[in-house]
Design a protein around this motif. Structure first.
Motif, mmCIF file in Angstrom:
data_model
loop_
_atom_site.group_PDB
_atom_site.id
_atom_site.type_symbol
_atom_site.label_atom_id
_atom_site.label_comp_id
_atom_site.label_asym_id
_atom_site.label_seq_id
_atom_site.Cartn_x
_atom_site.Cartn_y
_atom_site.Cartn_z
ATOM 1 N N UNK A 88 2.530 6.261 3.011
ATOM 2 C CA UNK A 88 3.530 5.341 2.474
ATOM 3 C C UNK A 88 4.884 6.068 2.493
ATOM 4 N N UNK A 89 5.766 5.669 3.409
ATOM 5 C CA UNK A 89 7.045 6.367 3.545
ATOM 6 C C UNK A 89 8.209 5.527 3.006
ATOM 7 N N UNK A 90 7.919 4.627 2.096
ATOM 8 C CA UNK A 90 8.982 3.797 1.515
ATOM 9 C C UNK A 90 10.053 4.674 0.863
ATOM 10 N N UNK A 91 9.612 5.722 0.169
ATOM 11 C CA UNK A 91 10.558 6.628 -0.482
ATOM 12 C C UNK A 91 11.387 7.403 0.527
ATOM 13 N N UNK A 92 10.775 7.814 1.618
ATOM 14 C CA UNK A 92 11.497 8.565 2.651
ATOM 15 C C UNK A 92 12.540 7.677 3.331
ATOM 16 N N UNK B 146 -1.927 -2.117 -3.075
ATOM 17 C CA UNK B 146 -2.321 -2.461 -4.447
ATOM 18 C C UNK B 146 -1.860 -1.352 -5.392
ATOM 19 N N UNK B 147 -0.834 -1.651 -6.229
ATOM 20 C CA UNK B 147 -0.266 -0.673 -7.154
ATOM 21 C C UNK B 147 -0.164 -1.310 -8.542
ATOM 22 N N UNK B 148 -0.791 -0.666 -9.532
ATOM 23 C CA UNK B 148 -0.721 -1.140 -10.926
ATOM 24 C C UNK B 148 -1.083 -2.620 -11.041
ATOM 25 N N UNK B 149 -2.239 -2.957 -10.499
ATOM 26 C CA UNK B 149 -2.790 -4.317 -10.587
ATOM 27 C C UNK B 149 -1.990 -5.357 -9.800
ATOM 28 N N UNK B 150 -1.116 -4.904 -8.916
ATOM 29 C CA UNK B 150 -0.328 -5.852 -8.123
ATOM 30 C C UNK B 150 -0.218 -5.359 -6.676
ATOM 31 N N UNK B 151 -0.067 -6.295 -5.752
ATOM 32 C CA UNK B 151 0.193 -5.938 -4.372
ATOM 33 C C UNK B 151 1.704 -5.856 -4.153
ATOM 34 N N UNK B 152 2.138 -4.766 -3.551
ATOM 35 C CA UNK B 152 3.558 -4.570 -3.273
ATOM 36 C C UNK B 152 3.752 -4.304 -1.779
ATOM 37 N N UNK B 153 4.843 -4.804 -1.202
ATOM 38 C CA UNK B 153 5.121 -4.508 0.212
ATOM 39 C C UNK B 153 5.624 -3.072 0.362
ATOM 40 N N UNK B 154 4.920 -2.282 1.182
ATOM 41 C CA UNK B 154 5.284 -0.882 1.373
ATOM 42 C C UNK B 154 5.351 -0.571 2.874
ATOM 43 N N UNK B 155 6.164 0.411 3.224
ATOM 44 C CA UNK B 155 6.300 0.825 4.624
ATOM 45 C C UNK B 155 5.242 1.903 4.917
#
Length: 461
Positions: free
Chosen positions: A265-269, A414-423
């Motif tokens: 997951x390179x969303x932060x980068x 899947x993060x903290x009981x939710x789906x999030x869009x990530x790169x």
């Protein structure tokens, strides 16, 4: 007096090149160290300087010619010698300079001793020894065919002799291997080497003997006549593609590849790149994922030294390198080039960004030097700019691993009981199973993923 300009030893392990450009013309007056021709090797384009000053008397090569170390390319009339002496004085000087055959032999012996101290010039000595192998082989066959030769005498043309010399220059083998070939009564010229740069190994000699004198190594399957089914066009491979083809075939045949895949997951980068790209652009570079990956891999090679090594099967040992040099694959119009970023572990991400931008441009402009191409320990091949999901790059011999990078895509995580869009970035690790086990490969990949997702946690772990 006429002087010959010859092809020097271009770099370690490189003995042939292709003339890409002739920089002077007949009648030109040139100075010492002035570039006279440009040559292209599998590694780079290089300009060959003149060892003398003078006037170009004759150019003995043309663009596109393949030349070897020691070949004469240009004949000069030295400036210091032009119109200096009368005919009688020149004759006297020539008589004084003339060496007897015995003196020449002594000189050759001294030259060989000097060559033994230089690894880069060792190939020349080996090729001279190979000439002795050929002569011995000819002597043995001469006795057997003596009567037939009397009936059908023949002499080699100058063209044949030239071709023999050329083939001798393509033979690479250690003195021990040459001695083994002589003991087994084998003409070493007939053996195809499986070692680095086509070097003939002891195993090649034994395989050749056990095979009843058949060529070692797999034969190229015969191609059909494609023109039977439609129009075709034939184009010669350029030098880069020819050498690449040989190198990847050698790597694939000699290295047992294992492939490991991962996703990071390179969303932060991507946010980091967006926030800092202007600062890097001001320094003359481009902040890219490749630059960040280079820094992360450099750190990983310290934590996993087995990936920063090479393996020597003949000596049954590994070579662990204490320096970190990383090859970056660059696609060019002429083919794939893999220049080296030296001491990548000692450079900041900004410095790496600038250097990668500069060396990639040099590769595309065909201005890489031999130094730019040598000494790499680990390779990165980033195809993300082109596309694709995963691929399995071939390990670059004599390295033991390469990292393949594909295009990132947005996926639900899947993060903290939710789906999030990530790169999500697909990673492919190829490694040499002779040295690296599957557990090591998985550990390396897991660390890379963690470092890309959370660098602080990876560095502390």
């Amino acid at each position: 007096m006429a002087k010959e300009i010859k092809i020097p030893q271009i770099s370690e392990g490189v003995d042939t090149a292709t003339i890409s450009e002739i920089l002077v013309s007949k009648g030109d007056k040139i100075k010492k160290d002035q570039a006279v021709i440009a040559v292209e090797t599998d590694k780079a384009s290089t300009e060959i300087p003149s060892a003398f000053s003078g006037t170009v008397k004759e150019i003995k090569v043309s663009e596109g010619d393949e030349v070897s170390v020691g070949d004469v390319i240009i004949i000069l009339e030295e400036a210091s010698e032009e119109n200096k002496d009368s005919g009688d004085e020149k004759e006297k000087k020539e008589e004084k300079k003339e060496e007897t055959s015995e003196e020449k032999e002594k000189k050759k012996t001294k030259d060989k001793e000097k060559k033994e101290t230089s690894e880069e010039k060792k190939e020349g000595e080996e090729r001279s020894a190979d000439q002795e192998d050929v002569d011995e082989s000819k002597d043995e066959s001469k006795d057997e065919d003596k009567d037939e030769e009397k009936k059908k005498p023949s002499k080699k043309s100058e063209k044949d002799k030239s071709e023999d010399k050329k083939s001798l220059k393509e033979v690479y083998a250690s003195p021990g291997v040459r001695r083994l070939a002589r003991e087994l009564g084998i003409n070493i010229q007939k053996i195809e080497g499986s070692g680095d740069s086509g070097r003939i190994t002891e195993k090649d000699v034994k395989n050749y003997k056990e095979g009843g004198g058949k060529k070692s190594g797999p034969a190229q399957p015969e191609l059909p006549d494609f023109s039977k089914w439609g129009a075709v066009e034939t184009k010669p491979l350029n030098n880069i593609k020819k050498i690449t083809a040989k190198n990847v075939l050698q790597s694939w045949q000699s290295i047992p590849h294992v492939f490991q895949f991962g996703e990071a997951d390179i969303s932060g980068i991507e946010t980091y790149i967006e926030d800092h790209k202007e600062k890097v652009e001001e320094a003359g570079g481009k902040l890219s994922l490749t630059a960040i990956l280079t820094k992360v891999v450099a750190t990983a090679l310290h934590k996993f030294p087995m990936f920063n090594a090479s393996i020597d099967m003949d000596k049954e040992e590994m070579i662990l390198k204490k320096y970190v040099n990383i090859n970056i694959a660059v696609a060019t119009d002429e083919g794939l080039l893999v220049p080296v970023i030296k001491n990548a572990d000692q450079k900041s991400i900004k410095d790496l960004s600038v250097e990668i931008s500069e060396i990639a441009q040099k590769a595309r402009d065909q201005k890489l030097s031999n130094e730019d191409m040598e000494g790499g320990n680990f390779s990165i091949s980033n195809l993300g700019g082109i596309g694709g999901t995963n691929f399995t790059p071939i390990v670059y011999h004599p390295q033991v691993a390469i990292l393949g990078v594909s295009r990132a895509s947005i996926k639900p995580v899947y993060i903290d009981d939710n789906f999030e869009p990530r790169s999500i970035l697909p990673l492919s690790l190829s490694y040499d199973h002779r040295l690296i086990d599957g557990a090591d490969g998985a550990s390396f990949m897991n660390w890379m993923v963690k470092a890309l997702e959370d660098p602080y946690e990876a560095l502390l772990g």
